[in-house]
Design a protein around this motif. Structure first.
Motif, mmCIF file in Angstrom:
data_model
loop_
_atom_site.group_PDB
_atom_site.id
_atom_site.type_symbol
_atom_site.label_atom_id
_atom_site.label_comp_id
_atom_site.label_asym_id
_atom_site.label_seq_id
_atom_site.Cartn_x
_atom_site.Cartn_y
_atom_site.Cartn_z
ATOM 1 N N LYS A 33 13.649 -2.871 -10.225
ATOM 2 C CA LYS A 33 13.169 -3.781 -11.283
ATOM 3 C C LYS A 33 12.287 -3.023 -12.281
ATOM 4 N N ASP A 34 11.412 -2.152 -11.765
ATOM 5 C CA ASP A 34 10.527 -1.385 -12.658
ATOM 6 C C ASP A 34 11.325 -0.410 -13.528
ATOM 7 N N VAL A 35 12.401 0.140 -12.976
ATOM 8 C CA VAL A 35 13.266 1.039 -13.776
ATOM 9 C C VAL A 35 13.954 0.206 -14.852
ATOM 10 N N ALA A 36 14.515 -0.939 -14.447
ATOM 11 C CA ALA A 36 15.232 -1.792 -15.406
ATOM 12 C C ALA A 36 14.318 -2.236 -16.540
ATOM 13 N N LYS A 37 13.024 -2.461 -16.222
ATOM 14 C CA LYS A 37 12.077 -2.903 -17.257
ATOM 15 C C LYS A 37 11.507 -1.743 -18.061
ATOM 16 N N GLY A 38 11.911 -0.517 -17.715
ATOM 17 C CA GLY A 38 11.445 0.673 -18.439
ATOM 18 C C GLY A 38 10.009 1.061 -18.095
ATOM 19 N N LYS A 39 9.473 0.495 -16.976
ATOM 20 C CA LYS A 39 8.090 0.827 -16.595
ATOM 21 C C LYS A 39 8.018 2.212 -15.961
ATOM 22 N N ILE A 40 9.083 2.592 -15.249
ATOM 23 C CA ILE A 40 9.147 3.928 -14.625
ATOM 24 C C ILE A 40 10.548 4.479 -14.835
ATOM 25 N N SER A 41 10.687 5.805 -14.676
ATOM 26 C CA SER A 41 12.020 6.404 -14.851
ATOM 27 C C SER A 41 12.775 6.351 -13.519
ATOM 28 N N GLN A 42 14.071 6.580 -13.604
ATOM 29 C CA GLN A 42 14.905 6.643 -12.394
ATOM 30 C C GLN A 42 14.394 7.751 -11.470
ATOM 31 N N ILE A 66 0.853 -1.201 0.000
ATOM 32 C CA ILE A 66 0.000 0.000 0.000
ATOM 33 C C ILE A 66 0.889 1.251 0.000
ATOM 34 N N ALA A 67 1.951 1.207 0.805
ATOM 35 C CA ALA A 67 2.887 2.347 0.834
ATOM 36 C C ALA A 67 3.496 2.543 -0.556
ATOM 37 N N TYR A 68 3.818 1.439 -1.191
ATOM 38 C CA TYR A 68 4.479 1.477 -2.507
ATOM 39 C C TYR A 68 3.581 2.121 -3.570
ATOM 40 N N VAL A 69 2.351 1.633 -3.702
ATOM 41 C CA VAL A 69 1.476 2.189 -4.760
ATOM 42 C C VAL A 69 1.057 3.620 -4.425
ATOM 43 N N SER A 70 0.973 3.941 -3.139
ATOM 44 C CA SER A 70 0.583 5.305 -2.748
ATOM 45 C C SER A 70 1.683 6.293 -3.101
ATOM 46 N N ALA A 71 2.933 5.889 -2.833
ATOM 47 C CA ALA A 71 4.056 6.798 -3.114
ATOM 48 C C ALA A 71 4.327 6.888 -4.615
ATOM 49 N N LEU A 72 4.243 5.740 -5.298
ATOM 50 C CA LEU A 72 4.618 5.723 -6.720
ATOM 51 C C LEU A 72 3.496 6.238 -7.623
#
Ligand code: 3HC
Length: 306
Positions: free
Chosen positions: A57-66, A22-28
């Motif tokens: 992992k999400d950065v490496a997969k190109g799903k989100i930026s650094q 929940i913390a993860y999806v709220s922050a991201l």
């Protein structure tokens, strides 16, 4: 016009697999500042490490930026072990994600209602416990139930039921207590949508829609194993390949935690009085043995230590 959630700062109580997600999806995704609290500092530290790995992992997969990843990381602050709820005084909403235990949740909500502003939304990630009971705990003893203070206190309590793994599962179930106000429901719904989730609504009945359907399914699979109807692997493979479920019911029960499954099944059984919800004896014995599945390293399956 769609309602706005107006949440800038969110408190998350409990840094287990649900609280952390929940913390993860709220922050991201909702891009709100998060105050994360858990009684166990070790739990917070391992949770934060896991969150870092997911972001990488999400950065490496190109799903989100650094930059997205760094900003999400910066938005999560750990609340000091001693301050606890007191350090959440300025948050706009709290999501409680502690174990599935009514008196624990009632104590937490009582404390939250005493420490936080009456305008703070108090959400519970409970998977089966009555929101109406939880909301009632926020009303000070002796207060007239029809008083403005009692009404306001309980009206901000709502169920916001996320699914595991929270970053992956696209649903949030929204549950209204008898006391919940429309404004609380609208804001909670808008917040869940900002986290990237589709929202369904359920009445405050034991297990809501999701677990009133899922837990008897898992319980029934354990009963099949108990009766010797089929082997563990054949039960799971039947559902995986025959019905295209991503996990078989035994595997899923262990992914959730057999202790959580038992607690929910007991809520269904006692809350409805219907014998069709009787927990399997094998499920009870597994929990007695501490064989809870993935989190304890052993259940019907074994999980190598990480
Ligand atoms: N946290 C975050 N992300 C995770 C994760 C976790 N714990 N586990 C897996 N993922 C991500 C992976 O990183 C991967 O992301 P990617 O596509 O960006 O690479 C993606 O999920 C797929 O993971 P894997 O390839 O490792 O594994 P699978 O394809 O087997 O998927 C699964 C794993 C998503 C867990 C899938 O098996 C699944 O959907 N299982 C069913 C889950 C389910 O039913 N959950 C609901 C439980 S009920 C509940 O929560 C309610 C409660 O009240 C009981």
């Amino acid at each position: 016009m769609a309602a706005t959630h107006g949440i800038r700062t969110l408190g998350v109580l409990g840094a287990g697999q649900m609280g952390l997600g929940i913390a993860y999806v709220s922050a991201l995704h909702a891009r709100v500042a998060v105050r994360l609290y858990d009684r166990s500092p070790a739990q917070i530290q391992s949770g934060l490490k896991f969150m870092d790995k997911l972001l990488e992992k999400d950065v490496a997969k190109g799903k989100i930026s650094q930059t997205d990843a760094q900003e999400a990381k910066d938005r999560v602050q750990v609340v000091s072990e001693h301050a606890g709820v007191k350090d959440m005084r300025d948050v706009d909403m709290v999501v409680e994600a502690v174990s599935e235990n009514l008196s624990l949740k009632q104590n937490i909500f009582r404390e939250l209602s005493q420490e936080l502003s009456p305008n703070t939304i108090l959400a519970s990630n409970t998977s089966s416990i009555s929101l109406t009971k939880i909301a009632a705990a926020t009303v000070l003893e002796g207060l007239h139930a029809a008083s403005e203070e009692a009404r306001k206190s309980a009206a901000r309590v709502v169920g916001l039921h996320f699914f595991n793994p929270v970053p992956v599962m696209k649903l949030v179930e929204l549950i209204s207590a008898l006391q919940t106000s429309q404004e609380t429901l609208d804001r909670a719904r808008a917040f869940a949508a900002a986290c990237g989730k589709t929202v369904t609504v359920s009445k405050d009945v034991p297990g809501f829609v999701s677990n009133a359907l899922l837990m008897p399914f898992i319980n029934e699979a354990i009963m099949c194993l108990e009766k010797g109807t089929a082997t563990r692997d054949d039960i799971d493979t039947t559902l995986k390949l025959g019905m295209n479920h991503p996990m078989g019911p035994l595997q899923l029960g262990e992914f959730i935690g057999l202790d959580t499954c038992l607690a929910i099944q007991q809520t269904l059984y006692t809350g409805t009085g219907d014998s069709k919800y009787r927990p399997s004896i094998l499920l009870e014995r597994m929990v007695d043995a501490g064989w809870l599945g993935k989190k304890s390293g052993r259940g019907f399956y074994e999980y190598p230590s990480r």
